[in-house]
Design a protein around this motif. Structure first.
Motif, PDB file in Angstrom:
ATOM      1  N   VAL A   1       2.274   0.425   7.935  1.00 35.00           N
ATOM      2  CA  VAL A   1       1.778   1.659   7.331  1.00 35.00           C
ATOM      3  C   VAL A   1       0.474   2.071   8.006  1.00 35.00           C
ATOM      4  CG1 VAL A   1       0.830   2.677   5.233  1.00 35.00           C
ATOM      5  CG2 VAL A   1       2.886   1.267   5.094  1.00 35.00           C
ATOM      6  N   LEU A   2      -0.420   1.116   8.165  1.00 35.29           N
ATOM      7  CA  LEU A   2      -1.715   1.399   8.773  1.00 35.29           C
ATOM      8  C   LEU A   2      -1.569   1.741  10.252  1.00 35.29           C
ATOM      9  CD1 LEU A   2      -3.784  -1.480   7.110  1.00 35.29           C
ATOM     10  CD2 LEU A   2      -3.629   0.914   6.388  1.00 35.29           C
ATOM     11  N   LYS A   3      -0.686   1.038  10.951  1.00 32.01           N
ATOM     12  CA  LYS A   3      -0.484   1.314  12.374  1.00 32.01           C
ATOM     13  C   LYS A   3       0.148   2.686  12.590  1.00 32.01           C
ATOM     14  CE  LYS A   3      -0.246  -3.409  14.157  1.00 32.01           C
ATOM     15  NZ  LYS A   3       0.601  -4.425  14.833  1.00 32.01           N
ATOM     16  N   LEU A   4       1.072   3.080  11.700  1.00 35.07           N
ATOM     17  CA  LEU A   4       1.666   4.408  11.812  1.00 35.07           C
ATOM     18  C   LEU A   4       0.606   5.482  11.625  1.00 35.07           C
ATOM     19  CD1 LEU A   4       4.095   6.269  12.104  1.00 35.07           C
ATOM     20  CD2 LEU A   4       4.521   5.999   9.645  1.00 35.07           C
ATOM     21  N   ALA A   5      -0.250   5.315  10.626  1.00 32.44           N
ATOM     22  CA  ALA A   5      -1.328   6.275  10.401  1.00 32.44           C
ATOM     23  C   ALA A   5      -2.272   6.316  11.605  1.00 32.44           C
ATOM     24  CB  ALA A   5      -2.097   5.924   9.133  1.00 32.44           C
ATOM     25  N   GLY A   6      -2.525   5.148  12.200  1.00 31.05           N
ATOM     26  CA  GLY A   6      -3.384   5.111  13.373  1.00 31.05           C
ATOM     27  C   GLY A   6      -2.780   5.824  14.561  1.00 31.05           C
ATOM     28  N   TRP A   7      -1.476   5.631  14.777  1.00 36.52           N
ATOM     29  CA  TRP A   7      -0.807   6.353  15.876  1.00 36.52           C
ATOM     30  C   TRP A   7      -0.881   7.860  15.654  1.00 36.52           C
ATOM     31  CZ3 TRP A   7       3.109   9.904  16.112  1.00 36.52           C
ATOM     32  CH2 TRP A   7       3.550  10.240  17.391  1.00 36.52           C
ATOM     33  N   ILE A   8      -0.621   8.292  14.422  1.00 40.80           N
ATOM     34  CA  ILE A   8      -0.658   9.731  14.130  1.00 40.80           C
ATOM     35  C   ILE A   8      -2.060  10.281  14.377  1.00 40.80           C
ATOM     36  CG2 ILE A   8      -0.467  11.453  12.290  1.00 40.80           C
ATOM     37  CD1 ILE A   8       1.738   9.643  11.074  1.00 40.80           C
ATOM     38  N   SER A   9      -3.072   9.546  13.970  1.00 42.82           N
ATOM     39  CA  SER A   9      -4.443   9.996  14.169  1.00 42.82           C
ATOM     40  C   SER A   9      -4.740  10.196  15.657  1.00 42.82           C
ATOM     41  CB  SER A   9      -5.414   8.982  13.568  1.00 42.82           C
ATOM     42  OG  SER A   9      -6.753   9.384  13.762  1.00 42.82           O
ATOM     43  N   GLU A  10      -4.348   9.232  16.483  1.00 43.97           N
ATOM     44  CA  GLU A  10      -4.565   9.347  17.929  1.00 43.97           C
ATOM     45  C   GLU A  10      -3.731  10.478  18.529  1.00 43.97           C
ATOM     46  OE1 GLU A  10      -3.748   5.563  19.604  1.00 43.97           O
ATOM     47  OE2 GLU A  10      -5.411   4.550  18.565  1.00 43.97           O
ATOM     48  N   PHE A  11      -2.510  10.634  18.056  1.00 45.32           N
ATOM     49  CA  PHE A  11      -1.646  11.701  18.543  1.00 45.32           C
ATOM     50  C   PHE A  11      -2.250  13.073  18.236  1.00 45.32           C
ATOM     51  CE2 PHE A  11       1.877  14.606  17.153  1.00 45.32           C
ATOM     52  CZ  PHE A  11       2.288  14.989  18.419  1.00 45.32           C
ATOM     53  N   LEU A  12      -2.770  13.247  17.027  1.00 38.92           N
ATOM     54  CA  LEU A  12      -3.387  14.515  16.672  1.00 38.92           C
ATOM     55  C   LEU A  12      -4.618  14.793  17.523  1.00 38.92           C
ATOM     56  CD1 LEU A  12      -3.037  14.503  12.770  1.00 38.92           C
ATOM     57  CD2 LEU A  12      -1.659  15.763  14.428  1.00 38.92           C
ATOM     58  N   ASP A  13      -5.388  13.761  17.846  1.00 40.77           N
ATOM     59  CA  ASP A  13      -6.532  13.943  18.730  1.00 40.77           C
ATOM     60  C   ASP A  13      -6.080  14.430  20.109  1.00 40.77           C
ATOM     61  OD1 ASP A  13      -8.328  13.185  16.787  1.00 40.77           O
ATOM     62  OD2 ASP A  13      -8.479  11.097  17.466  1.00 40.77           O
ATOM     63  N   ARG A  14      -4.996  13.843  20.625  1.00 40.27           N
ATOM     64  CA  ARG A  14      -4.474  14.272  21.930  1.00 40.27           C
ATOM     65  C   ARG A  14      -4.006  15.718  21.888  1.00 40.27           C
ATOM     66  NH1 ARG A  14      -1.634   9.181  21.979  1.00 40.27           N
ATOM     67  NH2 ARG A  14       0.352  10.282  21.736  1.00 40.27           N
ATOM     68  N   ARG A  15      -3.341  16.062  20.798  1.00 40.25           N
ATOM     69  CA  ARG A  15      -2.824  17.430  20.690  1.00 40.25           C
ATOM     70  C   ARG A  15      -3.956  18.457  20.591  1.00 40.25           C
ATOM     71  NH1 ARG A  15       2.262  19.008  19.418  1.00 40.25           N
ATOM     72  NH2 ARG A  15       1.226  20.995  19.748  1.00 40.25           N
ATOM     73  N   ARG A  16      -5.036  18.106  19.951  1.00 34.51           N
ATOM     74  CA  ARG A  16      -6.180  19.026  19.896  1.00 34.51           C
ATOM     75  C   ARG A  16      -6.708  19.316  21.302  1.00 34.51           C
ATOM     76  NH1 ARG A  16      -7.501  15.681  15.407  1.00 34.51           N
ATOM     77  NH2 ARG A  16      -7.375  16.804  13.420  1.00 34.51           N
TER      78      ARG A  16
ATOM     79  N   GLN B   1       0.846  -1.188   0.000  1.00 35.48           N
ATOM     80  CA  GLN B   1       0.000   0.000   0.000  1.00 35.48           C
ATOM     81  C   GLN B   1       0.878   1.232   0.000  1.00 35.48           C
ATOM     82  OE1 GLN B   1      -3.427   0.111   2.563  1.00 35.48           O
ATOM     83  NE2 GLN B   1      -2.925   2.150   3.269  1.00 35.48           N
ATOM     84  N   GLN B   2       0.772   2.036  -1.023  1.00 33.31           N
ATOM     85  CA  GLN B   2       1.582   3.243  -1.110  1.00 33.31           C
ATOM     86  C   GLN B   2       1.149   4.245  -0.044  1.00 33.31           C
ATOM     87  OE1 GLN B   2       2.373   4.907  -4.988  1.00 33.31           O
ATOM     88  NE2 GLN B   2       2.135   6.954  -4.189  1.00 33.31           N
ATOM     89  N   MET B   3       2.116   4.828   0.617  1.00 30.75           N
ATOM     90  CA  MET B   3       1.834   5.807   1.651  1.00 30.75           C
ATOM     91  C   MET B   3       1.454   7.139   1.018  1.00 30.75           C
ATOM     92  SD  MET B   3       4.940   4.958   4.290  1.00 30.75           S
ATOM     93  CE  MET B   3       6.153   4.760   2.998  1.00 30.75           C
ATOM     94  N   LYS B   4       0.357   7.709   1.464  1.00 32.88           N
ATOM     95  CA  LYS B   4      -0.075   9.007   0.965  1.00 32.88           C
ATOM     96  C   LYS B   4       0.521  10.092   1.854  1.00 32.88           C
ATOM     97  CE  LYS B   4      -2.606   7.149  -2.232  1.00 32.88           C
ATOM     98  NZ  LYS B   4      -2.194   7.222  -3.644  1.00 32.88           N
TER      99      LYS B   4
END
Length: 399
Positions: free
Chosen positions: A185-200, A82-85
């Motif tokens: 790839v999917l787990k990295l995107a998932g971590w980033i998503s959760e991290f951004l939620d925490r930062r908000r 899966q290509q990373m976007k």
């Protein structure tokens, strides 16, 4: 098979950028490609072109109108990949400039200058943990954790406890020929998503994450997917690439002990040494583009929709641009390496990478002497678009 099994026919017709044999024998193979067939066509993965000379690579990188990132930065990969976007790597100007400007403002020399003292403290804290032993796995104990610790603390304000997990995801995500890659790839995107939620929820810190979360793109709020893709670029660019340069530098120090000895005696040469290390062993070794229209590279016709991999690692050792290209030479009259890429997609973190490398090398050669690769060590590399040693077991005498 042994590296010598990479034949001229393989280079000219069956080149495989995911091959473990190429990972092991990268620079001699690219030198043969420059000499024999600088614009070669491979039948692997549905077919693609390979550009290896400095002039051709630079032209492709700068000509985004003809050689598009938006249409594809990889060749077709093995089934299941899966290509990373990642943004703004996978888009072209003018939209690409909007995202890059958003990030650039947080990695200028003036912005990162105040991070030097904290960066040096991280370097020395890591060295303290193994220096009395007189040995270590340099990749595991220094090169891989250091850039992540510095980046998490100073740029992202992310929890250090997450670093080992994210480092693993980032490394595996860079290896499309490894079965675990797609999942990471999917787990990295998932971590980033959760991290951004925490930062908000945490409130503003005035950093690049705040800038991403509050960005407007063409008059509209940034989407969640765009925010994840932008931070994904920061993570992938801020961790594994610097680790790869450090690992390769240590291998060079073990093989050419006169280099660390010189830098220990004359630390003012370290910034120039960093540039030569980046030229010789930059870990960002290649990337792809897709032709928008029919065109040519050095007289070779490239058809619309065909893909091209351009090798920074080959361009940086091109004899036409760098005399005696395989030599570590601090007296080069000019060093126009493209270890950070070129054109509109040139790496936004180059200032930070240079600072991290300068401080790390300064402290390593100051505090440690007599670097030796452990007897029997067989250093292997992971190598696709980034290249890094998997393990660098060394011994040394404490400085």
């Amino acid at each position: 098979m042994e590296p010598s099994a990479i034949t001229d026919e393989w280079i000219e017709r069956h080149f495989d950028h995911l091959s473990p044999d190429l990972a092991r024998d990268l620079h001699p193979t690219l030198a043969r490609a420059r000499s024999r067939c600088p614009v070669a066509h491979s039948d692997a993965y549905g077919g693609f072109w390979i550009a290896t000379r400095y002039e051709d690579v630079l032209r492709i990188a700068q000509d985004w109108r003809q050689f598009s990132s938006e249409l594809g930065i990889t060749v077709p990969a093995p089934p299941g990949d899966q290509q990373m976007k990642i943004l703004p790597v996978t888009i072209d100007p003018p939209l690409q400039r909007t995202f890059k400007k958003l990030i650039n403002a947080h990695f200028t020399p003036a912005k990162i200058g105040p991070w030097e003292e904290a960066t040096r403290a991280i370097v020395n804290r890591l060295i303290d943990e193994f220096i009395d032993a007189g040995e270590c796995d340099f990749m595991k104990e220094f090169a891989r954790p250091f850039p992540g610790l510095a980046f998490f603390d100073l740029a992202l304000h992310a929890p250090a406890d997450d670093l080992e997990e994210v480092n693993h995801y980032a490394t595996m995500a860079s290896l499309p020929n490894v079965p675990e890659s797609r999942e990471c790839v999917l787990k990295l995107a998932g971590w980033i998503s959760e991290f951004l939620d925490r930062r908000r929820e945490e409130g503003p810190r005035g950093d690049v994450v705040d800038a991403v979360l509050g960005a407007e793109i063409e008059g509209r709020p940034i989407t969640r997917e765009e925010a994840i893709g932008t931070v994904q670029l920061l993570v992938l660019g801020g961790l594994e690439t610097t680790a790869g340069v450090l690992g390769a530098a240590m291998l060079r120090f073990c093989g050419q002990p006169e280099i660390p000895a010189l830098l220990r005696e004359k630390p003012d040469l370290i910034p120039k040494a960093v540039e030569e290390l980046l030229r010789l062993d930059g870990s960002f070794i290649c990337i792809g583009r897709t032709a928008r229209d029919d065109g040519e590279i050095d007289g070779t016709r490239i058809g619309q929709g065909e893909r091209v991999i351009m090798y920074w690692a080959s361009a940086n050792r091109d004899e036409a641009e760098f005399p005696d290209p395989d030599a570590f030479d601090l007296d080069r009259p000019r060093n126009r390496h493209i270890a950070f890429g070129a054109g509109p997609h040139r790496c936004v973190g180059s200032n930070l990478a240079r600072m991290n490398l300068r401080i790390a090398i300064d402290e390593i050669v100051r505090r440690m002497t007599d670097f030796r690769l452990k007897p029997g060590a067989d250093v292997e590399f992971h190598s696709t678009f980034n290249r890094a040693p998997l393990s660098v077991p060394i011994s040394f005498t404490r400085g």
